[in-house]
Design a protein around this motif. Sequence first.
Motif, mmCIF file in Angstrom:
data_model
loop_
_atom_site.group_PDB
_atom_site.id
_atom_site.type_symbol
_atom_site.label_atom_id
_atom_site.label_comp_id
_atom_site.label_asym_id
_atom_site.label_seq_id
_atom_site.Cartn_x
_atom_site.Cartn_y
_atom_site.Cartn_z
ATOM 1 N N ILE A 1 -9.637 1.654 -1.190
ATOM 2 C CA ILE A 1 -8.702 1.834 -2.307
ATOM 3 C C ILE A 1 -7.335 2.255 -1.786
ATOM 4 O O ILE A 1 -6.294 1.802 -2.281
ATOM 5 N N ALA A 2 -7.335 3.108 -0.759
ATOM 6 C CA ALA A 2 -6.060 3.479 -0.137
ATOM 7 C C ALA A 2 -5.344 2.244 0.389
ATOM 8 O O ALA A 2 -4.112 2.127 0.296
ATOM 9 N N GLY A 3 -6.106 1.294 0.933
ATOM 10 C CA GLY A 3 -5.505 0.065 1.428
ATOM 11 C C GLY A 3 -4.850 -0.740 0.315
ATOM 12 O O GLY A 3 -3.760 -1.305 0.505
ATOM 13 N N VAL A 4 -5.495 -0.816 -0.847
ATOM 14 C CA VAL A 4 -4.903 -1.531 -1.981
ATOM 15 C C VAL A 4 -3.575 -0.895 -2.369
ATOM 16 O O VAL A 4 -2.545 -1.585 -2.512
ATOM 17 N N PHE A 5 -3.561 0.419 -2.541
ATOM 18 C CA PHE A 5 -2.330 1.086 -2.950
ATOM 19 C C PHE A 5 -1.247 0.982 -1.872
ATOM 20 O O PHE A 5 -0.059 0.830 -2.176
ATOM 21 N N THR A 6 -1.638 1.056 -0.617
ATOM 22 C CA THR A 6 -0.666 0.937 0.470
ATOM 23 C C THR A 6 -0.005 -0.432 0.455
ATOM 24 O O THR A 6 1.231 -0.553 0.576
ATOM 25 N N ARG A 7 -0.792 -1.494 0.284
ATOM 26 C CA ARG A 7 -0.222 -2.840 0.250
ATOM 27 C C ARG A 7 0.679 -3.034 -0.966
ATOM 28 O O ARG A 7 1.721 -3.711 -0.881
ATOM 29 N N LEU B 1 -7.581 12.873 1.560
ATOM 30 C CA LEU B 1 -6.397 13.081 2.393
ATOM 31 C C LEU B 1 -6.432 12.140 3.600
ATOM 32 O O LEU B 1 -5.422 11.516 3.951
ATOM 33 N N HIS B 2 -7.597 12.061 4.215
ATOM 34 C CA HIS B 2 -7.737 11.194 5.389
ATOM 35 C C HIS B 2 -7.528 9.737 5.004
ATOM 36 O O HIS B 2 -6.845 8.983 5.726
ATOM 37 N N ALA B 3 -8.095 9.315 3.889
ATOM 38 C CA ALA B 3 -7.958 7.927 3.457
ATOM 39 C C ALA B 3 -6.505 7.564 3.165
ATOM 40 O O ALA B 3 -6.063 6.459 3.489
ATOM 41 N N ALA B 4 -5.762 8.486 2.583
ATOM 42 C CA ALA B 4 -4.370 8.204 2.214
ATOM 43 C C ALA B 4 -3.527 7.846 3.430
ATOM 44 O O ALA B 4 -2.592 7.038 3.327
ATOM 45 N N VAL B 5 -3.817 8.434 4.581
ATOM 46 C CA VAL B 5 -3.004 8.181 5.781
ATOM 47 C C VAL B 5 -3.735 7.303 6.795
ATOM 48 O O VAL B 5 -3.216 7.047 7.884
ATOM 49 N N HIS B 6 -4.949 6.835 6.425
ATOM 50 C CA HIS B 6 -5.687 5.894 7.254
ATOM 51 C C HIS B 6 -6.267 4.802 6.357
ATOM 52 O O HIS B 6 -7.497 4.625 6.285
ATOM 53 N N PRO B 7 -5.411 4.055 5.662
ATOM 54 C CA PRO B 7 -5.924 3.027 4.744
ATOM 55 C C PRO B 7 -6.646 1.917 5.502
ATOM 56 O O PRO B 7 -6.298 1.592 6.637
#
Length: 341
Positions: A230-236, A294-300
């Motif tokens: 999910i972090a990857g989706v938001f990052t993209r 927290l980890h996911a947000a900076v490691h998408p």
Amino acid sequence: MKRILAMLAVAAILGLAGAAALVWQQYDELRHAALISPDADAEIIEVPPGSSLRATAKELARRGYLDSPWPLRLYSRYTGDAGRIQAGEYRIEPGMTAVALLGRMRRGEVVQHRLTIVEGWSVDDLLGAVASHEALEQTLPPDDPAALMEALGHPERHPEGRFLPETYRFPRGTTDVALLRRAYRAMEQALIEEWEERAEGLPLDSPEEALILASIIEKETGRADERRRIAGVFTRRLERGMRLQTDPTVIYGLGDAFDGDLRRVDLRTDTPYNTYIRDGLPPTPIALPGRASLHAAVHPEEGSALYFVADGRGGHVFSDTLEAHNRAVREYQLDGSRGEP
């Protein structure tokens, strides 16, 4: 006369011997006799601030743990522990002896109470849990996050998302501010650690933005295997200038106006947190994120998905295109498509 004196001397010796035997018996009981039976439940005794060993021994006798207070008082004077016991609550374990309890009091091994800060809580949830904990000393006004931040020395900061979800242990009488300061500092430390080890090229300019994104991830999923995805989706989406269009931010912005049913009109209601009609991240976190978020947000997680929808089984269906996403929405949501998530 000599015979009488001899008899008196013998009597005195026998008396001293008897007294010594009694003292030894009492000392042996302190070392070996259980205060409560091995098959009983543990019990609590409290040593008030400023209380003496004499008063504590008397209380132990009054409650039936000791036959008399004087052997423990005598023993503590001999060992030098009389003036060294510390105030607090102490657990009397099944089979524990008086000597063992005295050692626990000397070392200050007080009962530790617990409060678990739950991942995804709001700051209001946190303050409610703190205010209702019977072992905490309440010093903060109820339902006043601004007063909390003032007490912590950070009145300029929004309180949401600032306290790390964990289980905290503390002795009775700890103040609410002291406990919350620990959680605040724990979040600061965790955020610093994650930010320093962040992946390269993130569309995030600061630890604050990472905290905001982590809070959104926390509210979007409770599944460990989905957080980085999910972090990857938001990052993209951030990288491409797409709006996040995430329901939890809209709900947070509605506040008390949200009745549990998110409607189309809500998605068009303008608040600073409506990521359907506003670009970028919301102005503050929307919940308390745990370490995993927290980890996911900076490691998408790398990938190509730009959309996701709940599958009704606790997970999500991810899609690369809007067309595929809308098909998933029609399949998994009964209320029809909203378009982009």
